[in-house]
Design an enzyme around this catalytic site. Structure first.
Site, mmCIF file in Angstrom:
data_model
loop_
_atom_site.group_PDB
_atom_site.id
_atom_site.type_symbol
_atom_site.label_atom_id
_atom_site.label_comp_id
_atom_site.label_asym_id
_atom_site.label_seq_id
_atom_site.Cartn_x
_atom_site.Cartn_y
_atom_site.Cartn_z
ATOM 1 N N GLN A 49 80.800 76.288 79.639
ATOM 2 C CA GLN A 49 81.154 77.653 79.275
ATOM 3 C C GLN A 49 82.106 78.252 80.309
ATOM 4 O O GLN A 49 82.266 77.729 81.412
ATOM 5 C CB GLN A 49 79.884 78.508 79.173
ATOM 6 N N HIS A 104 65.157 91.256 84.864
ATOM 7 C CA HIS A 104 64.533 90.240 85.711
ATOM 8 C C HIS A 104 63.066 90.563 85.995
ATOM 9 O O HIS A 104 62.229 89.655 86.052
ATOM 10 C CB HIS A 104 65.314 90.096 87.018
ATOM 11 N N ASP A 163 71.344 82.700 87.199
ATOM 12 C CA ASP A 163 71.743 83.732 88.167
ATOM 13 C C ASP A 163 70.706 83.937 89.254
ATOM 14 O O ASP A 163 70.957 84.615 90.248
ATOM 15 C CB ASP A 163 72.046 85.054 87.462
ATOM 16 N N ASP A 173 69.638 69.626 81.507
ATOM 17 C CA ASP A 173 69.263 70.153 80.200
ATOM 18 C C ASP A 173 67.796 70.581 80.199
ATOM 19 O O ASP A 173 66.899 69.765 80.410
ATOM 20 C CB ASP A 173 69.507 69.070 79.150
ATOM 21 N N GLY A 174 67.551 71.867 79.942
ATOM 22 C CA GLY A 174 66.188 72.372 79.937
ATOM 23 C C GLY A 174 65.336 71.795 78.831
ATOM 24 O O GLY A 174 64.122 71.622 78.992
ATOM 25 N N ASP A 229 64.487 81.976 80.392
ATOM 26 C CA ASP A 229 65.476 83.009 80.716
ATOM 27 C C ASP A 229 66.841 82.482 80.286
ATOM 28 O O ASP A 229 67.629 82.012 81.096
ATOM 29 C CB ASP A 229 65.428 83.297 82.222
#
Length: 285
Positions: free
Chosen positions: A35, A66, A90, A141-142, A160
């Site tokens: 991205q 958060h 982040d 990769d989650g 998240d």
């Protein structure tokens, strides 16, 4: 997205609306394998992180998101020790989780390392726990990570993620939720960002349906304000393996927590468990 006349403007086709921030310029940009990540400086909202044209966070209001994706789940679980964060590049969620002194291990798995590197460079206040010895940061990769996660090994899973398109699309379906269900201990909890309850209730209903097919038995969607996101209102959805879960939380612990927050507190947690009637009706609560 446009920056005409010093404004960053994001248009939301699904809600027929837009939101804009006055900016002084673009500070940074990187095209990762996944991205495009951009950083802007604004006149009133601090820095903006934008991914593929969609605003992810601002310096001014990211604390709300958060805190709400972290503390409600951690104070609902009776004694969380092991946490997995899927996404969260982040690192603001990681920071909030590690405020809890009894947490022993947090693994964060985000597919895009460049999100974390840009956060470290431009939002260092979010990354203060990146070197905590309890934290492990993975860049992969989650979906695959959860598929390989040991059975009955995790207390709380926090998803998240970005919106359910592109790299995050696989985090919103039955197969992924089955992996989460298997990895969680019997009293484990899953919490996931679940978009705007004002405009995208059908998406929330579909998420909960997919979670149910994966084995989860009880759900609670928690709405909260998020000024920089579509409609200015966002949500997280909490899921339990236990059919009789009422999502009562450790109120005394929340009241006496040994750390500071800017939005979350015990009174707010109590209130967010009582959703507005239109949400309760739509979700069958």
């Amino acid at each position: 997205m446009t920056t005409k006349d010093t404004w960053f403007t994001e248009h939301f086709q699904a809600t027929g609306s837009a939101i804009g921030f006055r900016v002084t310029g673009k500070l940074d940009e990187v095209q990762s394998p996944f991205q495009k990540i951009e950083i802007y400086n604004s006149t009133d909202w601090g820095k903006l992180m934008v991914i593929d044209g969609a605003l992810m966070l601002t310096s001014r209001d990211n604390f709300i998101y958060h805190e709400m994706i972290s503390h409600p789940a951690l104070f609902t679980h009776t004694a969380p020790k092991c946490v997995v964060i899927i996404g969260g590049g982040d690192c603001g969620t990681l920071r909030e989780v590690l405020k809890h002194p009894d947490i022993e291990q947090v693994t964060q798995c985000d597919i895009d390392e460049q999100v974390t590197r840009m956060a470290e460079k431009h939002f260092p206040e979010l990354c203060t726990s990146n070197n905590d010895p309890r934290a492990t940061l993975l860049f992969s990769d989650g979906v695959a990570y959860m598929a390989d996660c040991p059975t009955n090994s995790v207390d709380v899973i926090i998803v998240d993620s970005t919106d359910p398109i592109g790299p995050a699309k696989g985090l919103f379906n039955r197969t992924f939720y089955e992996s989460c269900f298997r990895a969680l201990k019997n009293d484990g909890l899953l919490i996931q960002q679940s978009e705007s309850p004002l405009a995208l209730l059908e998406l929330i209903k579909e998420m909960r349906h997919e979670m149910s097919k994966a084995g989860f038995k009880a759900f609670k969607t928690l709405p909260f304000p998020q000024p920089c996101y579509p409609t200015g209102w966002w949500s997280v959805t909490l899921s339990s393996k236990q059919p009789n879960a009422n999502f009562a939380f450790r109120q005394t612990d929340a009241q006496t927590k040994p750390f500071d927050t800017l939005y979350y507190n015990a009174h707010l947690h109590h209130g967010v468990l009582a959703p507005p009637p239109f949400i309760a009706h739509a979700l069958g609560e």
